[in-house]
Design a protein around this motif. Structure first.
Motif, mmCIF file in Angstrom:
data_model
loop_
_atom_site.group_PDB
_atom_site.id
_atom_site.type_symbol
_atom_site.label_atom_id
_atom_site.label_comp_id
_atom_site.label_asym_id
_atom_site.label_seq_id
_atom_site.Cartn_x
_atom_site.Cartn_y
_atom_site.Cartn_z
ATOM 1 N N PHE A 1 0.825 -1.214 0.000
ATOM 2 C CA PHE A 1 0.000 0.000 0.000
ATOM 3 C C PHE A 1 0.859 1.265 0.000
ATOM 4 N N GLY A 2 2.023 1.199 0.646
ATOM 5 C CA GLY A 2 2.925 2.350 0.613
ATOM 6 C C GLY A 2 3.359 2.655 -0.809
ATOM 7 N N LEU A 3 3.718 1.607 -1.552
ATOM 8 C CA LEU A 3 4.138 1.799 -2.941
ATOM 9 C C LEU A 3 2.974 2.277 -3.801
ATOM 10 N N MET A 4 1.775 1.778 -3.513
ATOM 11 C CA MET A 4 0.598 2.243 -4.255
ATOM 12 C C MET A 4 0.422 3.738 -4.056
ATOM 13 N N ASN A 5 0.712 4.205 -2.851
ATOM 14 C CA ASN A 5 0.481 5.611 -2.537
ATOM 15 C C ASN A 5 1.519 6.559 -3.115
ATOM 16 N N VAL A 6 2.725 6.088 -3.377
ATOM 17 C CA VAL A 6 3.718 7.000 -3.951
ATOM 18 C C VAL A 6 3.730 6.981 -5.473
ATOM 19 N N GLY A 7 3.102 6.000 -6.098
ATOM 20 C CA GLY A 7 3.100 5.914 -7.549
ATOM 21 C C GLY A 7 2.255 7.008 -8.165
ATOM 22 N N HIS A 8 2.192 7.028 -9.489
ATOM 23 C CA HIS A 8 1.438 8.085 -10.152
ATOM 24 C C HIS A 8 0.147 7.577 -10.768
ATOM 25 N N ASN A 9 -0.236 6.375 -10.345
ATOM 26 C CA ASN A 9 -1.485 5.822 -10.855
ATOM 27 C C ASN A 9 -2.636 6.218 -9.918
ATOM 28 N N ARG A 10 -3.546 7.013 -10.461
ATOM 29 C CA ARG A 10 -4.622 7.575 -9.641
ATOM 30 C C ARG A 10 -5.457 6.500 -8.944
ATOM 31 N N ALA A 11 -5.776 5.433 -9.693
ATOM 32 C CA ALA A 11 -6.620 4.375 -9.124
ATOM 33 C C ALA A 11 -5.915 3.718 -7.940
ATOM 34 N N LEU A 12 -4.622 3.425 -8.109
ATOM 35 C CA LEU A 12 -3.874 2.787 -7.018
ATOM 36 C C LEU A 12 -3.731 3.738 -5.829
#
Ligand code: ATP
Ligand code: MG
Lengths: 247, 222
Positions: free
Chosen positions: B37-48
């Motif tokens: 979830f940490g990686l999901m939050n720093v990425g640039h994919n809005r859905a993630l």
């Protein structure tokens, strides 16, 4: 040193906005093989943005950029593959702080399998010798001076064997006494026929090494020409005005 | 006090073991959850980003005790309602899920903050050499982020160890739960809870000493 004709980079009607801010308004430009192009212009004129569009660290808003005939703005292009061929050197070096000089250099080629571990190491040591840092292979970035860091950063980029090198104010973060050692490495590269696009305020370097100087302001290319044409016989009032402040 | 220890030491040690088991399982799962979830939050994919934010906010916004009840009683009831009438969760299973989710949400925030503390230029340098986003993360950003994350991770681990005591409410035989039994059997609450408290204190002190040593070791290579 001068270009031999083959077009390496071709930029057509490039526009780049950050939100509502138009940073690059309509840039068209060609760089031929072996050419050294120096970008100058006031702060905020879009020099870094233009450079970063060339290797797609920034996505363009519209327009086209061809590198070796390959459209880097096309999302079907494998941008990682194209970037292997375009070295970039940053103002703040951006060495990998957790890795030794040697590992900084070998990380990408080994991971991308462009070189074996042994080849990468051997090549890194050759390059370090070339930039005068053979004895620093095992050092960590925090143990190097600014000038040494930047020379390692250049060597790291060269390790990928790029055809093109982009430099974004490579000497701006350096103490004055270290500027010379970095410029010397860049001059060597230019002499060896590297295609280079350099953003810099080092007018002396531009005069000596550039094949072409481009003056940018407000997101446009205002004027371009040989160093002599720009620095001694500028035509545009805005160029003259800018140069009167920096020369 | 000596009498309590003489009579109940085996029970108390076993309870400590259960506490450590629950804690360890939860930390392992929480680390994985936190990383994802940490990686999901720093990425640039809005859905993630959205999924990551919802997870973190939802779990952090619910008291652990409520989460534990929800998983221990609510989830099995719902699944039984779907026709699987034999479905049950043991207290260990439910406790591990609840604690992993809870700790995972905090870990996700630690991971996010750690990754964001790494200068953007590090990733850019990696990308400019031709590395993919994933390779840049794995080889350049995360190794540097982990160093700044270690103190927060240790802190979170200690909180989670203490939070195992909350799982006494679903009947998991960990230390606090057994402490209640001891108090009930002996009618000596002062002594019983002093012993339980000291047992937590000893384990947590050992844990933080060991962690400090690891932290120093990691930082030496800088
Ligand atoms: N990521 C970004 N988001 C929003 N605005 C940006 C971003 N990057 C640059 N800008 C803006 O774009 C404009 C041009 O910036 P750029 O860095 O390209 O200028 P520059 O010519 O390189 O200036 P300098 O000489 O100061 O480096 C500036 O107004 C800057 O604030
Ligand atoms: Mg700039």
């Amino acid at each position: 040193m001068a270009g031999n004709g083959a077009v390496k980079i071709s930029v057509k009607n490039l526009k780049k906005n950050f939100g509502s801010l138009e940073v690059l308004k309509d840039i068209s430009l060609e760089v031929t093989e072996g050419e050294v192009v120096v970008l100058i212009g006031p702060s905020g004129s879009g020099k870094s943005t233009l450079l970063r569009c060339l290797n797609q660290l920034e996505k363009v808003t519209s327009g086209q950029i061809l590198v070796d005939g390959c459209d880097v703005t096309d999302k079907h292009t494998n941008i990682n593959k194209v970037r292997e061929n375009i070295g970039m050197v940053f103002q703040h070096f951006n060495l990998f702080n957790h890795l030794s000089v040697l590992n900084n250099m070998t990380l990408a080629p080994v991971h991308l399998k462009t070189l074996s571990k042994e080849e990468a190491k051997e090549k890194a040591l050759q390059l370090l010798t070339r930039v005068g840092l053979a004895d620093k292979a095992e050092a960590f970035p925090s143990q190097l001076s600014g000038g040494q860091k930047q020379r390692v950063a250049i060597a790291r980029a060269l390790e990928m064997n790029p055809d093109i090198m982009l430099f974004d104010e490579p000497t701006s973060a350096l103490d004055p006494e270290m500027v010379g050692e970095v410029l010397a490495v860049m001059k060597e590269l230019a002499k060896d026929g590297m295609t280079m696009v350099v953003v810099t305020h080092e007018i002396g370097f531009a005069r000596e090494v550039a094949d072409r100087v481009i003056f940018m302001e407000g997101g446009y290319i205002v004027e371009e020409g040989t160093p002599d044409e720009i620095f001694n016989h500028a035509k545009e009032p805005r160029t003259i005005d800018f140069l009167s402040k920096v020369l | 006090m000596v009498m309590i220890i003489q009579t109940y030491w085996e029970m108390l040690l076993k309870a400590m073991g259960q506490t450590l088991l629950l804690c360890l399982l939860s930390l392992v799962f929480a680390s994985v959850i936190g990383m994802i979830f940490g990686l999901m939050n720093v990425g640039h994919n809005r859905a993630l980003n959205f999924i990551g934010t919802v997870y973190v906010d939802a779990v952090r916004g619910v008291p652990l005790i409520v989460l534990a009840y929800f998983i221990f009683f609510g989830i099995p009831a719902a699944i039984q309602g779907l026709g699987f009438s034999d479905f049950r969760l043991t207290a260990l299973q439910a406790g591990t899920i609840a604690l992993s989710m809870n700790c995972g949400a905090y870990m996700a925030e630690i991971v996010r903050a750690g990754i964001q503390s790494v200068d953007r230029g590090q990733m850019e340098a990696g990308r400019s050499l031709g590395l993919s986003y994933g390779a840049g993360m794995a080889l350049i950003v995360v190794p540097q982020a982990i160093r700044t994350m270690i103190p927060s991770i240790i802190n979170q681990f200690i909180i989670t160890l203490k939070d195992t005591s909350i799982l006494s409410v679903i009947g998991f035989p960990e230390l606090t739960n057994v402490g209640k039994t001891v108090m009930g059997n002996t009618f000596r609450p002062l002594q019983a809870w002093a012993i339980v408290g000291i047992m937590y204190l000893v384990v947590i002190t050992i844990l933080s000493k060991v962690s400090k040593r690891i932290e120093r070791r990691v930082n030496r290579g800088r």
